[in-house]
Design an enzyme around this catalytic site. Structure first.
Site, PDB file in Angstrom:
ATOM      1  N   VAL A  65       0.862  -1.180   0.000  1.00 32.64           N
ATOM      2  CA  VAL A  65       0.000   0.000   0.000  1.00 32.64           C
ATOM      3  C   VAL A  65       0.901   1.234   0.000  1.00 32.64           C
ATOM      4  O   VAL A  65       1.808   1.358   0.824  1.00 32.64           O
ATOM      5  CB  VAL A  65      -0.937   0.023   1.231  1.00 32.64           C
ATOM      6  CG1 VAL A  65      -1.728   1.327   1.275  1.00 32.64           C
ATOM      7  CG2 VAL A  65      -1.889  -1.173   1.190  1.00 32.64           C
ATOM      8  N   GLY A  75       4.136   4.158   3.292  1.00 38.87           N
ATOM      9  CA  GLY A  75       3.817   2.906   2.607  1.00 38.87           C
ATOM     10  C   GLY A  75       3.958   1.738   3.558  1.00 38.87           C
ATOM     11  O   GLY A  75       4.444   1.888   4.677  1.00 38.87           O
ATOM     12  N   LYS A  76       3.497   0.585   3.159  1.00 39.84           N
ATOM     13  CA  LYS A  76       3.697  -0.642   3.929  1.00 39.84           C
ATOM     14  C   LYS A  76       3.340  -1.811   3.025  1.00 39.84           C
ATOM     15  O   LYS A  76       2.554  -1.648   2.092  1.00 39.84           O
ATOM     16  CB  LYS A  76       2.773  -0.669   5.162  1.00 39.84           C
ATOM     17  CG  LYS A  76       3.303  -1.534   6.287  1.00 39.84           C
ATOM     18  CD  LYS A  76       4.313  -0.777   7.150  1.00 39.84           C
ATOM     19  CE  LYS A  76       4.815  -1.589   8.304  1.00 39.84           C
ATOM     20  NZ  LYS A  76       5.568  -0.757   9.265  1.00 39.84           N
ATOM     21  N   GLY A  77       3.913  -2.966   3.335  1.00 38.99           N
ATOM     22  CA  GLY A  77       3.594  -4.134   2.530  1.00 38.99           C
ATOM     23  C   GLY A  77       3.610  -5.379   3.368  1.00 38.99           C
ATOM     24  O   GLY A  77       3.958  -5.332   4.549  1.00 38.99           O
ATOM     25  N   ASP A 129      10.053  -5.283   8.704  1.00 33.29           N
ATOM     26  CA  ASP A 129       9.018  -5.099   9.732  1.00 33.29           C
ATOM     27  C   ASP A 129       8.886  -6.453  10.417  1.00 33.29           C
ATOM     28  O   ASP A 129       9.780  -7.302  10.287  1.00 33.29           O
ATOM     29  CB  ASP A 129       7.702  -4.645   9.070  1.00 33.29           C
ATOM     30  CG  ASP A 129       6.637  -4.257  10.082  1.00 33.29           C
ATOM     31  OD1 ASP A 129       6.830  -3.281  10.816  1.00 33.29           O
ATOM     32  OD2 ASP A 129       5.599  -4.959  10.174  1.00 33.29           O
TER      33      ASP A 129
END
Ligand code: NAD
Length: 420
Positions: A64, A109-111, A150
């Protein structure tokens, strides 16, 4: 209603509560609110991969990219069985405000991949990572979106990501991810950066409250990367760490835990289970111990309406993301417990990730002392700015942090103009 779809989803919906409070105080106009409560881009894709025994399976991957107003998207990749689009979106939303509140030229952002990394071999993890990176080749890059580790991902996973991207680009691109091993463009000081930042903001706030470090009793929930490094820094700064905990339970010692001894124990046994340097208590008891500073460095949602009334800390410093529910936060405000919110308290990691990206682009690497000095400057300058806003507007630090962050993001958006 334009925002209905995202508000109906729980984690992202909860994440929005704090944003809304600050947005109302800023009198943010409806158009800007709508823009900021919608992710710029959400990507879902299949990750076919081969198990070691040759069978094929398909996992789901997400990325995202929440906002690009201040620069490329920035945020980690999570490998965990509970990963959903909703969770990744909430985390990308938080990253937007975290990068802005410490004034980094990044968006959010992050995934993630819905998988259990503990049940996968190194070879299987490598194949999943390479396929994940390959699926994102067009939309990530040093000027587009810069992932990092993460929960469940490691510097080695970042190395595989960087190598896959570089193979597709036909040139080495270290700046595509941060949190890499030092030998391929990682930064000195990155591993300790989040825990170091947690202690720096705590020292700054203790001084503001007129509490000498030598008089400060500290309790830390979670003894992984963030919690153990923070504990080490608190002890080195002269505070007394009286409680630590991990998944195995809590350990209290009112004379002070031997932090380096506990770190050595945890490293050797992969847990604090069996640690004898403190009285054994439950994690719930540990959180409710009377202390000056309580640091959360484990999971989301640990301080809730259920236990908030029993918390007896003067200062709470959120090392983990989202550890305090909005209901608990209101109890702390009423009781006068000061909370340094996650988006600034644990921003040390993303600040040094930014330094890593800068060093990769320069091809010139800094000494650890230089990294640590710049981290302190970037973090504390912005924390003092948050305090100024909190005092001027008579709001808690959390609301002030969101006000500073939203103000910066909206200024960038207005200056660039909206292509609409
Ligand atoms: P980690 O996996 O190294 O450590 C997590 C620790 O929490 C472990 O000691 C684990 O045993 C403990 N734990 C798990 N469940 C617990 C429970 N119920 N009670 C007590 N302890 C429990 O993870 P980390 O990198 O230290 O991250 C901790 C938190 O900080 C996460 O929320 C993460 O998102 C956040 N964070 C990490 C970084 C970073 O740079 N590592 C940066 C920003 C935010």
């Amino acid at each position: 209603m334009t925002t209905t779809t995202v508000r109906d989803v729980s984690v992202f919906g909860d994440a929005m509560a704090y944003f809304e409070e600050a947005a109302s105080l800023l009198n943010l106009e409806p158009g800007m609110r709508a823009l900021l409560t919608h992710p710029s881009r959400q990507i879902i894709f299949s990750i076919p991969f081969q198990r070691d025994d040759g069978t094929l399976e398909v996992y789901t991957g997400y990325r995202v990219q929440y906002n690009f107003a201040r620069g490329p998207a920035k945020g980690g990749i999570r490998f965990h069985p509970g990963v959903t689009l909703d969770e990744v979106t909430a985390l990308a939303f938080w990253m937007t405000w975290k990068c802005a509140v410490v004034d980094l030229p990044f968006g959010g952002g992050k995934g993630g991949v819905t998988c259990d990394p503990n049940a996968l071999s190194a070879g299987e993890l490598e194949r999943i990572t390479r396929r994940y990176a390959a699926e994102l080749v067009e939309v990530v890059g040093p000027d587009k979106d810069v992932p990092a580790p993460d929960v469940g991902t490691t510097p080695q996973i970042m190395a595989w990501f960087m190598d896959t991207y570089s193979m597709h680009m036909r040139t080495s691109v270290p700046g595509v991810v941060t949190g890499k091993p030092i030998e391929i463009g990682g930064s000195a000081g990155r591993v300790e950066a989040t825990g170091r930042g947690v202690s720096l903001v705590a020292f700054e706030e203790l001084a503001h409250l007129g509490i000498a470090n030598a008089d400060a009793r500290v309790v830390i929930q979670g003894f992984g990367n963030v919690g153990s490094v923070a504990a080490k820094m608190f002890a080195a700064g002269g505070c007394k760490v009286i409680g630590i905990s991990d998944i195995s339970g809590g350990y209290l010692n009112r004379n002070g835990i031997d932090v380096l001894g506990a770190m050595a124990y945890a490293q050797e046994h992969h847990s604090l289970e069996g640690y004898r340097g403190g009285e054994r208590v439950t994690n719930a008891q540990l959180l409710e111990t009377e202390c000056d500073v309580l640091v959360q460095a484990a999971l989301e949602g640990v301080l809730t309406a259920e236990n908030a009334e029993r918390i007896r800390a003067k200062l709470i410093v959120e090392g983990s993301n989202g550890p305090t529910t909005p209901a608990a936060d209101h109890v702390f405000q009423r009781k006068g417990i000061i909370v340094v919110p996650d988006i600034i308290a644990n921003a040390g990691g993303v600040i040094v990730s930014y330094f890593e990206w800068v060093q990769d682009r320069q091809g010139f690497f800094w000494k650890e002392s230089e990294v640590n000095e710049r981290l302190e400057e970037q973090l504390l300058t912005n924390f003092r700015k948050v305090r100024e806003v909190a005092l001027a507007r008579k709001v808690p630090y959390r609301t002030a942090a969101y006000i500073v962050a939203i103000d910066r993001v909206t200024k960038s958006m207005r200056t660039r103009g909206v292509y609409a």
